[in-house]
Design a protein around this motif. Structure first.
Motif, short mmCIF file in Angstrom:
data_model
loop_
_atom_site.label_atom_id
_atom_site.label_comp_id
_atom_site.label_asym_id
_atom_site.label_seq_id
_atom_site.Cartn_x
_atom_site.Cartn_y
_atom_site.Cartn_z
N ALA A 1 0.83 -1.20 0.00
CA ALA A 1 0.00 0.00 0.00
C ALA A 1 0.87 1.25 0.00
O ALA A 1 2.02 1.24 0.42
CB ALA A 1 -0.91 0.00 1.23
N GLU A 2 0.28 2.34 -0.51
CA GLU A 2 0.97 3.62 -0.50
C GLU A 2 1.32 4.00 0.94
O GLU A 2 0.59 3.69 1.87
CB GLU A 2 0.08 4.71 -1.10
CG GLU A 2 -0.09 4.62 -2.61
CD GLU A 2 1.15 5.10 -3.35
OE1 GLU A 2 1.84 6.01 -2.83
OE2 GLU A 2 1.44 4.56 -4.44
N ALA A 3 2.44 4.70 1.11
CA ALA A 3 2.81 5.17 2.44
C ALA A 3 1.76 6.15 2.94
O ALA A 3 1.20 6.93 2.16
CB ALA A 3 4.17 5.85 2.39
N SER A 4 1.46 6.08 4.23
CA SER A 4 0.51 7.04 4.79
C SER A 4 1.13 8.43 4.76
O SER A 4 2.35 8.59 4.78
CB SER A 4 0.12 6.64 6.21
OG SER A 4 1.26 6.62 7.05
N GLU A 5 0.28 9.45 4.73
CA GLU A 5 0.75 10.83 4.67
C GLU A 5 1.60 11.13 5.90
O GLU A 5 1.20 10.85 7.04
CB GLU A 5 -0.44 11.78 4.62
CG GLU A 5 -0.09 13.21 4.28
CD GLU A 5 0.44 13.40 2.87
OE1 GLU A 5 1.12 14.40 2.64
OE2 GLU A 5 0.16 12.53 2.01
N PRO A 6 2.78 11.72 5.71
CA PRO A 6 3.64 12.03 6.87
C PRO A 6 2.93 12.99 7.82
O PRO A 6 2.15 13.84 7.38
CB PRO A 6 4.87 12.68 6.24
CG PRO A 6 4.86 12.26 4.81
CD PRO A 6 3.42 12.11 4.43
N PRO A 7 3.19 12.88 9.10
CA PRO A 7 2.55 13.80 10.06
C PRO A 7 3.05 15.22 9.84
O PRO A 7 4.20 15.44 9.44
CB PRO A 7 2.99 13.26 11.42
CG PRO A 7 4.25 12.50 11.14
CD PRO A 7 4.08 11.93 9.77
N THR A 8 2.19 16.19 10.11
CA THR A 8 2.59 17.59 10.01
C THR A 8 3.45 17.95 11.21
O THR A 8 3.50 17.22 12.20
CB THR A 8 1.37 18.51 9.97
OG1 THR A 8 0.68 18.40 11.23
CG2 THR A 8 0.43 18.12 8.85
N GLU A 9 4.11 19.11 11.13
CA GLU A 9 4.93 19.55 12.25
C GLU A 9 4.06 19.75 13.49
O GLU A 9 4.48 19.43 14.60
CB GLU A 9 5.64 20.85 11.89
CG GLU A 9 6.67 21.28 12.92
CD GLU A 9 7.55 22.42 12.44
OE1 GLU A 9 8.37 22.90 13.23
OE2 GLU A 9 7.39 22.84 11.27
N LYS A 10 2.85 20.24 13.30
CA LYS A 10 1.93 20.43 14.42
C LYS A 10 1.57 19.10 15.05
O LYS A 10 1.56 18.95 16.28
CB LYS A 10 0.67 21.15 13.93
CG LYS A 10 -0.41 21.35 15.00
CD LYS A 10 -1.56 22.18 14.42
CE LYS A 10 -2.68 22.37 15.45
NZ LYS A 10 -3.47 21.16 15.66
N GLU A 11 1.29 18.09 14.23
CA GLU A 11 0.95 16.76 14.75
C GLU A 11 2.13 16.15 15.51
O GLU A 11 1.94 15.49 16.54
CB GLU A 11 0.53 15.84 13.61
CG GLU A 11 -0.83 16.19 13.02
CD GLU A 11 -1.14 15.40 11.76
OE1 GLU A 11 -2.34 15.28 11.43
OE2 GLU A 11 -0.19 14.92 11.09
#
Length: 590
Positions: free
Chosen positions: A360-370
């Motif tokens: 599966a495609e890699a999940s979206e990287p977390p944002t700096e805020k996350e």
């Protein structure tokens, strides 16, 4: 890339497919940085120029600091380049690779302590570039592309994996973590998210998924899981693998210090299985809600201080991982090298099987805020927190927030309730409110004493009481901001009631400057705070100035007197993230 020239399109082959990173392929990033001298019309990826004789006297030396998992592959490439006398602009490249934990290099570069003795840094994740401060004025690191990737999942000893229905049954991150922590029979270990990209990416993904699936209770669920994980963390990924049961004997399996399941990268599982033998190999779960990935950015360190020869040689070395031979070398070490479906041989060696969603495609990287929120939550859960929350209820808190049909107080309450959901029942939270002459001659009033959120009293818990008190906060008509006396009183009480083994702090929220002419002066307040603070019993003050009328300089001066931090937010909705960021920063300083 500053002074770097673009690749010679007529002389260089197009780079092959590379791993994805934040929505772009590394093929694009690599193509942008493949460089040769503009006057040297040769292909950087073709056979090398031959100048005859030995390269020893004409080599450009490069020192590379690399994450321990990828360092062996880089060293193999360096040895091969040395043997084949690989050149950059006519000079051989002599590359020396040193394995360094990514978090240690990141902190070294961020703080500026020491003199980096390396020109290239290959951490295991772009998360570390954020920690250094990518794009800051210091500009210590310049990313040039990503050379490999590895998804993060959960690896288990065969008996544990079989008990959860591997490989046919798939799970989301919260389901898989919950199943693994159901009882003590299946002990789950993880690397410290403050020191491991694997641990941090997994925890951020777990938190995001828990919020989406758990609604309002998702934050509490994520915090509970983080709390459980915190009791079985290791300082690094390599130390984590050492916590596995060494064999199938009852002694090893029953040892409470041994784990049967680990949050691990595919590459780490691959490396373990390569040396463990079939009996002690790991099976790999790939969560169905997405596997975050380590992405191995190739970065130049303090590029403006590198010579032209060094920067070109550094980029020349990077191109060695763009051709078939370089990709094969990385795959031999368990890394993925392209955006296409991964090698079935690699996945199988790492313990993956169909129908696990390993392609599966890699999940979206977390944002700096996350990431800030995740690290803040982690700091809280590892130590447990004891926070006295002090909220401004002066008349001005009733003013509306620009662009919203809500007052500052309404938005502040929502943000505080959101923050409250991230604390566990072991944490202690209390609440004060303040405005001038709020309680007789005093500018403050204690609404809820600081106690464990899980403690029960009457029909409810401390969490229920704090939640109701947050919801009931309201601006006092005609009330002004009695900041100084309130801050001093709250800090004195927090210091006197210090709880050993917890993260103690005072959080003060104000939308204005001190308006009590009869209060202690700012200079006197700062002096008293400095005298009260004790490095052995730290109680940092986290002061947040809310809105355009607040004075950031004032709250910074007051907070720093205690070893804490001052912040300003235009929108009260940012309060939640700021509190967690401040907690994370204070926690990282011990």
């Amino acid at each position: 890339m500053g002074r770097h020239s673009l690749p010679d399109e007529d002389g260089a082959d197009a780079p092959g497919p590379r791993p994805r990173s934040r929505g772009r392929t590394v093929a694009i990033a690599t193509a942008l940085v493949l460089t040769v001298a503009a006057g040297t019309a040769v292909a950087v990826r073709s056979d090398l120029l031959s100048f005859g004789g030995s390269c020893r006297d004409h080599a450009v030396q490069l020192d590379v600091a690399a994450a321990p998992d990828i360092a062996p592959a880089l060293q193999a490439a360096a040895d091969d380049a040395r043997e084949k006398e690989v050149t950059s602009d006519g000079s051989c490249i002599d590359v020396r690779v040193t394995a360094r934990d990514s978090y240690k290099v990141a902190d070294e570069l961020r703080t500026g302590k020491g003199d980096p003795r390396y020109e290239v840094w290959v951490p295991d994740s772009e998360l570390w570039l954020q920690r250094v401060g990518l794009g800051s004025k210091q500009n210590r690191v310049t990313p040039a592309g990503n050379i490999a990737s590895s998804p993060v999942g959960m690896a288990m000893v065969p008996s544990a994996a079989e008990s959860l229905g591997w490989p046919k049954k798939t799970y989301s991150w919260p389901e898989l973590t919950g199943a693994a922590m159901k009882d003590d029979k299946l002990r789950l270990g993880a690397a410290d998210p403050a020191r491991s990209a694997t641990g941090l990416l997994a925890l951020a993904k777990l938190s995001t998924s828990a919020r989406k699936s758990g609604g309002k209770g998702g934050d509490t669920q994520a915090a509970g899981m983080a709390k459980a994980l915190s009791s079985r963390t290791s300082d690094s990924d390599s130390q984590l693998v050492d916590t596995l049961a060494r064999d199938a004997s009852g002694t090893e399996q029953g040892n409470p210090r041994r784990n049967q399941a680990l949050i691990l990268s595919e590459q780490a599982a691959f490396a373990h299985n390569a040396s463990a033998g079939e009996e002690n190999s790991l099976d790999m779960f790939y969560p169905e809600d997405g596997s975050p990935r380590l992405d191995y950015p190739y970065t130049l360190v303090q590029e403006d201080e590198l010579s032209t020869d060094q920067s070109r040689a550094a980029l020349r070395f990077m191109t060695l991982f763009s051709d078939d031979e370089g990709r094969a070398l990385l795959e031999e070490h368990g890394f993925r090298t392209g955006a296409e479906d991964p090698s079935a041989k690699l996945v199988t060696a790492a313990g993956g099987r169909t129908p696990q969603p390993y392609a599966a495609e890699a999940s979206e990287p977390p944002t700096e805020k996350e990431l800030q929120e995740t690290l803040g939550m982690w700091t809280i859960t590892v130590q447990s927190a004891r926070l006295s929350t002090v909220v401004d209820v002066s008349d001005s808190m009733g003013e509306f927030v620009p662009g919203q049909n809500r007052s500052r107080m309404e938005v502040t309450k929502s943000s505080l309730l959101q923050a409250l959901a991230g604390f566990t029942d072991q944490d202690e939270i209390g609440l004060w409110e303040f405005a001038t002459l709020l309680d007789g001659e005093r500018d403050y009033r204690k609404l809820v004493p600081t106690q464990r959120l899980g403690d029960r009293k009457g029909d409810g818990t401390q969490r229920d009481r704090v939640s109701r008190a947050f919801s009931d906060l309201a601006p006092i008509p005609g009330g002004a901001t009695g900041l100084y006396d309130t801050t001093l009183a709250a800090y004195k009480e927090a210091v006197s009631s210090y709880a050993s083994g917890k993260f103690n702090a005072v959080v003060v929220l104000t939308d204005g400057v001190n308006q009590d002419p009869g209060s202690v002066s700012r200079s006197n307040l700062i002096k008293q705070l400095e005298n009260l603070s004790d490095a052995k019993r730290p109680v940092p003050l986290i002061a947040i100035a809310v809105g355009p009328n607040a004075d950031k300089e004032e709250v910074v001066q007051i907070a720093e007197a205690t070893g804490g931090s001052g912040h300003q937010v235009d929108d009260p909705a940012q309060i939640h993230a700021v509190i967690l960021k401040a907690i994370m920063e204070a926690g990282s300083h011990g």
